[in-house]
Every structure is written in structure tokens, then in C-alpha cells.
Motif scaffolding. Sequence first.
Motif: not given
Length: 197
Positions: A106, A112, A115, A131, A134, A137, A139-141, A154
Motif C-alpha cells: 500500500i 503508513v 497516515d 493498522l 481487511k 490488505k 488499512e489505516v483506520q 477487519a
Amino acid sequence: MTFKLPELPYAYDALAPYMSKETLEFHHDKHHLAYVDNGNKFAGPGTKYDGKSIEDICKEAFAAKDAPVINNIGQHYNHIHFWKWMKKGGGGKKLPGKLEKLVGEIGSFDKVRADFIAAGVGQFGSGWAWLAVKDGKLEVQKTPNGENPLMHGAKPILGVDVWEHSYYIDYRNARPKYLEAWFDNLVNWEYVEEMLG
Ligand code: MN3
């Protein structure tokens, strides 16, 4: 299941100067303990959640909009891992292999990191930055209050607590400074890799 407060995996002064003994004493001994005690009241023995895994309880409570369980069991889950996501001499850019591959898919480590810190700064009020994985992959949430990525389909692999109780003693209102210091000096990347399963 009766929920229990886990011991910290290091001494209270191990994470100084990035996270002080005083912060860990309040955060672990008082805040986490309160989530455990309330969690036992709302989701312990004698409730419909008894016998289920903490991950399943998080998902079920969220689907049922059961706020006391979402917040207290969510926070218990989040803190069990939060203590292990930190270590003395943590941080650094050298990632274990599987994790390095997911980050590469990503973007870059620096993207990362940026983000993740932006997610923590941008979470309005109390909550967490994550981190998570999902559909294979990274993802930053970010999530409010006691929620976590399990409740959003996730798997969390790294989370930082952005409630004021996590940083106010050491950083006052400087949440960005806390997040940068936390990411660069405390993250236990081996435990993040372990969370990938
Ligand atoms: Mn906390």
C-alpha cells in the motif's frame, strides 16, 4: 468467562521518557481495571456473552448496538493488546518480513507512518488509530471511544490509544507529539507481526 486485568509485560518505568510511570500506573491500574470490572458486569458470567471469545463478544455487541459491552469489552480487548504493542527500545523502520510486504503493497513505511499519525490526530475526541487487515490488505483506520476494527470487519494488528488518559500527563494537549514519539520509540513491531497470525 471472568475477565481479568493482565499484568504489564514490563516495569512501570520501562517506557519513560516516552510514556511515564505515572501514566502507566493510572492507565493500567485504574482505567483498564475499570473496563475489566464493568466488562464482568455487562458481559461476564450469567450474561448472554458468557463462554464466548472476546473477539466474538466485540463483534456481537457491535451488531446489537450494545453500548456498555462495545465500550467496556472493546476497551478491554484494545488495552490487552495496547500494552503488548509497546516495548522499551521499540519503534524504528525495520519491520519483520510479512509486515514489510503488507506495508509495501500500500505504499511505503513513511506513508503508513504519516497516515497512522494523521488518523490519530484526526480522531475527534476519544478513540483509537489502527493498522488493520481487511480482505488481505493493510488499512489505516480510526474509531471512536471503545470501538475497534473487529467491529468493522477487519483484524487489528496495531492500535494507539488517543484518549487523553493515555497522553495528558506526559504531553498535555499535544496529541501529535505523543503520536510521533509513540510510533518512533515504542512500537513493538514483533508483536504487530504476531497479530497477523
Ligand atoms: Mn486507554
